[in-house]
Write a protein that holds these residues in place. Structure first.
Motif, short mmCIF file in Angstrom:
data_model
loop_
_atom_site.label_atom_id
_atom_site.label_comp_id
_atom_site.label_asym_id
_atom_site.label_seq_id
_atom_site.Cartn_x
_atom_site.Cartn_y
_atom_site.Cartn_z
N GLU A 99 26.63 68.97 -0.77
CA GLU A 99 26.88 68.83 -2.21
C GLU A 99 26.27 70.12 -2.69
N ASP A 100 25.10 70.25 -2.44
CA ASP A 100 24.52 71.50 -3.22
C ASP A 100 25.05 72.61 -2.90
N LEU A 101 25.26 73.01 -1.63
CA LEU A 101 25.94 74.06 -0.98
C LEU A 101 27.35 74.18 -1.27
N SER A 102 28.37 73.07 -1.77
CA SER A 102 29.36 73.10 -1.96
C SER A 102 29.43 73.52 -3.55
N ALA A 106 31.48 76.86 -5.15
CA ALA A 106 32.41 76.71 -6.07
C ALA A 106 32.09 77.83 -7.45
N ARG A 107 30.83 77.90 -7.66
CA ARG A 107 30.58 78.74 -8.68
C ARG A 107 30.46 80.23 -8.37
N HIS A 111 36.13 87.04 -5.77
CA HIS A 111 36.21 88.46 -5.25
C HIS A 111 34.86 88.87 -4.55
N HIS A 112 33.58 87.66 -4.54
CA HIS A 112 32.52 88.04 -3.97
C HIS A 112 32.28 87.33 -2.59
N ILE A 113 33.40 86.30 -2.23
CA ILE A 113 33.67 85.58 -0.84
C ILE A 113 34.42 86.71 -0.03
#
Length: 137
Positions: A99-102, A106-107, A111-113
């Motif tokens: 959940e923390d990673l998700s 999401a934040r 364009h950074h992914i």
């Protein structure tokens, strides 16, 4: 660690009775540590198990073998419960990490992914080596 004589004296039973009780517990799945010449050694946990078996046999007026089986079943069930509890704790921890990673993903701005595409050399035809290249000619 207690020797057989010391354990028998502490439990207020004879060494031969202790041996019978130990054999009953071993038949129920317990294992006792052995020292030189396969002499049994008893730690405090094993002494407590022997006391529990003696008390159970006396309280329920059953033979030591049946008391050992009852104790063995209870120990096995408690071991299973401990392992299930540990698995549930690990599962909760992993769900929290997921959940923390998700939420962190999401934040991130889109364009950074980076868009992953495998390197081109993975798609080059593989050369046949040695004898196989000779056969293909």
């Amino acid at each position: 660690m207690h020797t057989t004589k010391e354990a028998a004296a502490a439990l207020d039973i004879s060494p031969s009775t202790l041996s019978k009780y130990v054999m009953a517990l071993e038949g129920a799945g317990f294992r006792f540590e052995t020292g030189k010449r396969n002499a049994r050694l008893f730690d405090e946990n094993e002494m407590a198990t022997l006391r529990q078996m003696i008390d159970t046999a006396a309280a329920q007026n059953i033979p030591p073998g049946q008391a050992a089986n009852a104790i063995g079943q209870n120990a096995y069930l408690s071991l299973i419960e401990e392992r299930l509890s540990a698995i549930e704790q690990r599962q909760d921890h992993l769900m929290h990490l997921y959940e923390d990673l998700s939420s962190k993903l999401a934040r991130l701005p889109v364009h950074h992914i980076p868009d992953y595409s495998p390197p081109s050399f993975l798609f080059l035809p593989r050369r046949k080596a040695g004898f196989l290249s000779f056969l293909s000619k």
